[in-house]
Design an enzyme around this catalytic site. Sequence first.
Site, PDB file in Angstrom:
ATOM      1  CD  GLU A   6      63.633  24.685 -29.350  1.00  0.00           C
ATOM      2  OE1 GLU A   6      62.626  23.945 -29.399  1.00  0.00           O
ATOM      3  OE2 GLU A   6      64.111  25.106 -28.277  1.00  0.00           O
TER       4      GLU A   6
ATOM      5  N   GLY B 214      66.795  26.528 -22.941  1.00  0.00           N
ATOM      6  CA  GLY B 214      67.406  25.221 -22.752  1.00  0.00           C
ATOM      7  C   GLY B 214      68.868  25.288 -22.311  1.00  0.00           C
TER       8      GLY B 214
ATOM      9  N   GLY C 144      59.890  25.191 -21.146  1.00  0.00           N
ATOM     10  CA  GLY C 144      60.305  24.002 -21.877  1.00  0.00           C
ATOM     11  C   GLY C 144      60.693  22.884 -20.919  1.00  0.00           C
ATOM     12  N   GLY C 145      61.984  22.773 -20.633  1.00  0.00           N
ATOM     13  CA  GLY C 145      62.505  21.671 -19.826  1.00  0.00           C
ATOM     14  C   GLY C 145      61.754  21.429 -18.523  1.00  0.00           C
TER      15      GLY C 145
ATOM     16  CB  SER D  43      66.623  28.716 -18.314  1.00  0.00           C
ATOM     17  OG  SER D  43      67.383  28.165 -19.386  1.00  0.00           O
TER      18      SER D  43
ATOM     19  CG  ASN E  79      57.285  23.918 -26.438  1.00  0.00           C
ATOM     20  OD1 ASN E  79      56.928  22.842 -26.931  1.00  0.00           O
ATOM     21  ND2 ASN E  79      58.117  24.741 -27.043  1.00  0.00           N
ATOM     22  CD1 TRP E  80      55.083  19.585 -22.043  1.00  0.00           C
ATOM     23  CD2 TRP E  80      53.811  17.858 -22.692  1.00  0.00           C
ATOM     24  NE1 TRP E  80      54.066  19.446 -21.119  1.00  0.00           N
ATOM     25  CE2 TRP E  80      53.260  18.392 -21.501  1.00  0.00           C
ATOM     26  CE3 TRP E  80      53.169  16.766 -23.280  1.00  0.00           C
ATOM     27  CZ2 TRP E  80      52.117  17.874 -20.889  1.00  0.00           C
ATOM     28  CZ3 TRP E  80      52.024  16.246 -22.680  1.00  0.00           C
ATOM     29  CH2 TRP E  80      51.509  16.784 -21.496  1.00  0.00           C
ATOM     30  CE  LYS E  81      61.477  23.796 -25.935  1.00  0.00           C
ATOM     31  NZ  LYS E  81      62.759  24.474 -25.826  1.00  0.00           N
TER      32      LYS E  81
ATOM     33  CG  HIS F 158      59.821  27.636 -29.955  1.00  0.00           C
ATOM     34  ND1 HIS F 158      61.113  27.172 -30.028  1.00  0.00           N
ATOM     35  CD2 HIS F 158      59.511  27.717 -28.635  1.00  0.00           C
ATOM     36  CE1 HIS F 158      61.557  26.966 -28.792  1.00  0.00           C
ATOM     37  NE2 HIS F 158      60.607  27.290 -27.932  1.00  0.00           N
TER      38      HIS F 158
ATOM     39  CD  GLU G 180      60.190  30.942 -25.665  1.00  0.00           C
ATOM     40  OE1 GLU G 180      60.061  30.255 -24.645  1.00  0.00           O
ATOM     41  OE2 GLU G 180      60.198  30.469 -26.804  1.00  0.00           O
TER      42      GLU G 180
HETATM   43  P1  PGA Z   1      63.377  26.087 -21.686  1.00  0.00           P
HETATM   44  O1  PGA Z   1      62.559  26.271 -23.073  1.00  0.00           O
HETATM   45  O2  PGA Z   1      62.408  26.393 -20.584  1.00  0.00           O
HETATM   46  O3  PGA Z   1      63.803  24.640 -21.698  1.00  0.00           O
HETATM   47  O4  PGA Z   1      64.511  27.035 -21.732  1.00  0.00           O
HETATM   48  C1  PGA Z   1      61.715  27.363 -23.249  1.00  0.00           C
HETATM   49  C2  PGA Z   1      61.054  27.301 -24.588  1.00  0.00           C
HETATM   50  O5  PGA Z   1      61.674  26.857 -25.546  1.00  0.00           O
HETATM   51  O6  PGA Z   1      59.885  27.697 -24.734  1.00  0.00           O
END
Ligand code: PGA
Length: 250
Positions: free
Chosen positions: A97, A173, A234-235, A213, A9-11, A95, A167
Site C-alpha cells: 500500500e 485484502g 492484515g484483515g 489473505s 498489521n492493523w493498517k 508495504h 506479499e
Molecule cells: P490481508 O493483508 O491479510 O488483509 O490480505 C496483508 C497485508 O497487507 O499485510
Amino acid sequence: MRRPYIAGNWKMNMTIEQAEQLAGALVDGVSADTGVEVAVIPPFLAIPTVARVIEGSAVQLGAQDVYFEKSGAFTGEISAGMLADAGCSFALVGHSERRHVLMESDEIIRKKLEALLGQGLNVILCVGELIEEREANETEKRLNIQIRAGLEGLSSDQMKNITIAYEPVWAIGTGKVATTAQAQDAHKFIRNLVAEIFDRDVADAVRIQYGGSVKPDNAAELMAQPDVDGALVGGAALKPDSFLGIIAGA
Ligand code: PGA
C-alpha cells in the site's frame, strides 16, 4: 530451525480504545512458550497505548512505516528514533500500500530501511508482484529488483535484523490467497537470491513471511511449506480469535 514469525498489521483501523482491547486480548491469548514469535503493528497513534498493554508479555510491537530523516522540518512524518522511543522494536518498509497507493520508490524504501537499522530497530521488508506482472511471468523479475534494491550492500550482521515479507499484491485484502505452490516457489526464489547476494548461511537464517489473505483455515498449510516462515496478516489480525487461530496454525 527458523522460528515462525506472525505479525498482525492493523493498517488504518481502530480507535485507540479498540487497539487497547485487541492488544489486551492478544496478551492473554499468546503464551511465551508457543515457539512462535508474535508481533502487532498498530496505527501510529495507538502505539504508546499498545506498548503499555503488551509490556512484559510475549507480544512485540512494530510500526507500519517510518520516515528516513532523523528529525526536523518534515511535517507529518515519524522518525525511527521516535518509534524506538515509543517502544517499537521494528517497522515495516515497502508495504504494497505504501508502494502502490502512496507511490513509494525502491530508493525511498531503502533509505527507510537504513534509518531503522541505524536506530537499532528490526525491519520487515515487504516485496511482491502486481497481478499484471504475475500474468506476464515477471514475478521473479520484480522480486529481484525489490530485493536487490532493499538489501544489496548490507552486511551479514545487518541481515540478522531483517525479515522479508512476500506479499503478492493481488492477494492482499482480496480473499485471493496464493496457492501453497505459488507461495513456496516465490519464497524459494527469494531465499536463493539472498544466498546469491550474501551467502547460504544468511539465506538459511533469514525469515520470509507470506502475506495476502492469510486466515486461520489456510495458515497451517501455507506455513508448512519449507520456505514459508510465518505470516504478515492484515484483515484477519483485526479480531483476536482469527489472529490467535493463525498463530495456532503456525
Ligand atoms: P490481508 O493483508 O491479510 O488483509 O490480505 C496483508 C497485508 O497487507 O499485510
